[in-house]
Design a protein around this motif. Structure first.
Motif, PDB file in Angstrom:
ATOM      1  N   GLU A  84       0.832  -1.204   0.000  1.00  0.00           N
ATOM      2  CA  GLU A  84       0.000   0.000   0.000  1.00  0.00           C
ATOM      3  C   GLU A  84       0.867   1.253   0.000  1.00  0.00           C
ATOM      4  OE1 GLU A  84      -2.860   0.143   3.124  1.00  0.00           O
ATOM      5  OE2 GLU A  84      -4.301  -1.098   2.044  1.00  0.00           O
ATOM      6  N   ALA A  85       1.994   1.200   0.710  1.00  0.00           N
ATOM      7  CA  ALA A  85       2.927   2.324   0.747  1.00  0.00           C
ATOM      8  C   ALA A  85       4.311   1.768   0.427  1.00  0.00           C
ATOM      9  CB  ALA A  85       2.926   3.001   2.104  1.00  0.00           C
ATOM     10  N   GLY A  86       4.776   2.015  -0.791  1.00  0.00           N
ATOM     11  CA  GLY A  86       6.074   1.482  -1.174  1.00  0.00           C
ATOM     12  C   GLY A  86       6.060   1.001  -2.606  1.00  0.00           C
ATOM     13  N   LEU A 103       1.575  -6.540   7.028  1.00  0.00           N
ATOM     14  CA  LEU A 103       1.812  -5.728   5.840  1.00  0.00           C
ATOM     15  C   LEU A 103       0.611  -5.823   4.893  1.00  0.00           C
ATOM     16  CD1 LEU A 103       4.034  -3.973   4.477  1.00  0.00           C
ATOM     17  CD2 LEU A 103       4.677  -6.014   3.193  1.00  0.00           C
ATOM     18  N   ARG A 104       0.158  -4.692   4.387  1.00  0.00           N
ATOM     19  CA  ARG A 104      -0.963  -4.658   3.456  1.00  0.00           C
ATOM     20  C   ARG A 104      -0.420  -4.582   2.026  1.00  0.00           C
ATOM     21  NH1 ARG A 104      -5.934  -3.613   5.740  1.00  0.00           N
ATOM     22  NH2 ARG A 104      -5.891  -3.107   7.958  1.00  0.00           N
ATOM     23  N   VAL A 105      -0.775  -5.583   1.212  1.00  0.00           N
ATOM     24  CA  VAL A 105      -0.258  -5.635  -0.155  1.00  0.00           C
ATOM     25  C   VAL A 105      -1.328  -6.143  -1.124  1.00  0.00           C
ATOM     26  CG1 VAL A 105       2.089  -6.118   0.682  1.00  0.00           C
ATOM     27  CG2 VAL A 105       0.608  -8.025   0.030  1.00  0.00           C
ATOM     28  N   ARG A 106      -1.107  -5.853  -2.414  1.00  0.00           N
ATOM     29  CA  ARG A 106      -1.834  -6.524  -3.493  1.00  0.00           C
ATOM     30  C   ARG A 106      -0.881  -7.575  -4.070  1.00  0.00           C
ATOM     31  NH1 ARG A 106      -3.475  -2.540  -6.422  1.00  0.00           N
ATOM     32  NH2 ARG A 106      -5.738  -2.689  -6.107  1.00  0.00           N
ATOM     33  N   ALA A 128       1.995  -4.065  12.923  1.00  0.00           N
ATOM     34  CA  ALA A 128       2.366  -4.018  11.513  1.00  0.00           C
ATOM     35  C   ALA A 128       3.703  -3.306  11.375  1.00  0.00           C
ATOM     36  CB  ALA A 128       1.292  -3.275  10.721  1.00  0.00           C
ATOM     37  N   PRO A 129       4.499  -3.639  10.346  1.00  0.00           N
ATOM     38  CA  PRO A 129       5.786  -2.949  10.163  1.00  0.00           C
ATOM     39  C   PRO A 129       5.571  -1.464   9.915  1.00  0.00           C
ATOM     40  CG  PRO A 129       5.249  -4.300   8.247  1.00  0.00           C
ATOM     41  CD  PRO A 129       4.254  -4.656   9.301  1.00  0.00           C
ATOM     42  N   ALA A 130       6.433  -0.646  10.507  1.00  0.00           N
ATOM     43  CA  ALA A 130       6.299   0.808  10.375  1.00  0.00           C
ATOM     44  C   ALA A 130       6.621   1.269   8.959  1.00  0.00           C
ATOM     45  CB  ALA A 130       7.221   1.502  11.378  1.00  0.00           C
ATOM     46  N   THR A 131       7.540   0.575   8.278  1.00  0.00           N
ATOM     47  CA  THR A 131       7.897   0.884   6.906  1.00  0.00           C
ATOM     48  C   THR A 131       7.938  -0.421   6.113  1.00  0.00           C
ATOM     49  OG1 THR A 131      10.261   0.713   7.392  1.00  0.00           O
ATOM     50  CG2 THR A 131       9.258   2.904   7.570  1.00  0.00           C
ATOM     51  N   VAL A 132       7.906  -0.301   4.799  1.00  0.00           N
ATOM     52  CA  VAL A 132       7.957  -1.483   3.944  1.00  0.00           C
ATOM     53  C   VAL A 132       9.410  -1.926   3.785  1.00  0.00           C
ATOM     54  CG1 VAL A 132       7.446  -2.428   1.672  1.00  0.00           C
ATOM     55  CG2 VAL A 132       5.887  -0.768   2.720  1.00  0.00           C
TER      56      VAL A 132
END
Length: 251
Positions: A84-86, A103-106, A128-132
């Motif tokens: 989502e962010a990265g 982690l939120r992903v497609r 959840a991880p703070a960054t990807v």
């Protein structure tokens, strides 16, 4: 078959074939059916730890949030992970990657995918991880010296060893990385942890207390469970991708 290690095979334990694991939930899919097959090589529900092989027909879906910490070794096909962010990461057959819990992903796979996996569920309240993170494992990563085994656990000289952790989960129990060693021969002892090993270069022979043995070379993947007894012999060096689980006592 060695009693001290579990060899992975693309068709499941002993090459006996994969089981029908059904379709992915419709609510998780954007397109495709996502028909799954798989088999476990190791599973411990108490620990929330499992390792196996999985394949699936094409699909696009959302994992939000991803329900566990997982290392994946891609055997066939390719996958594009879009956080989502990265930045998106595309992984192809022969490469390894991981997804942290939360982690939120497609997930996009245009064709059939087959992979080996090792999963640690982790506690329900794991953040959840703070960054990807980078997600793809770099097999050529620069490594740093690590502590070798004690001399009294070895036949012969103490080796030179080095490694680099690519990921450590929020609990500090599950670690993924790259490691290498010069030749050594470890005496038969109960294995102190749970570990998946994927050989990049060199090789290792693992012998059980009953005399059974398995030799692993580049491209081979195997698992050793805590308490398995065997000796490890590395004759010409070894470089591997690993996923290690060491259970921490409850507070």
């Amino acid at each position: 078959m060695s009693t001290a290690s579990i060899r992975f095979h693309p068709e499941g334990p002993g090459g006996a074939g994969l089981e029908d694991w059904g379709a992915l939930p419709a609510e998780a899919l954007e397109s495709g059916e996502g028909r799954q097959r798989g088999r476990y090589f190791f599973q411990d529900e108490r620990l929330g730890l499992s390792a196996g092989v999985w394949d699936c027909t094409p699909f696009v879906g959302r994992m939000g949030p991803h329900g566990n910490n997982e290392l994946m070794l891609l055997l066939e096909g390719e996958v594009t992970i879009e956080p989502e962010a990265g930045e998106a990461v595309t992984v192809r057959a022969g490469e390894a990657f991981y997804l942290p819990k939360g982690l939120r992903v497609r997930w996009r796979q245009p064709g059939r995918v087959r992979k080996y996996f090792v999963i640690f569920d982790g506690p329900a309240d794991a953040p959840a991880p703070a960054t990807v993170p980078p997600l793809r494992i770099d097999p050529a990563a620069a490594l740093a010296p690590s502590t070798p085994p004690a001399a009294d656990t070895l036949f012969g000289p103490v080796p030179s060893q080095q490694g680099k952790a690519a990921f450590i989960d929020a609990t500090g129990q599950f670690t993924i990385g790259v490691w290498e060693t010069t030749p050594y021969h470890r005496r038969p002892v109960p294995f102190p942890r749970y570990e998946l090993m994927h050989v990049l270069d060199g090789g290792v022979t693992v012998r059980g207390a009953d005399g059974t043995a398995e030799s692993y070379g580049p491209g081979d993947t195997f698992f050793v469970a805590r308490g398995m007894v065997g000796d490890f012999e590395v004759r010409q060096g070894l470089r591997k991708i690993y996923a290690i689980f060491i259970e921490k006592p409850a507070a």
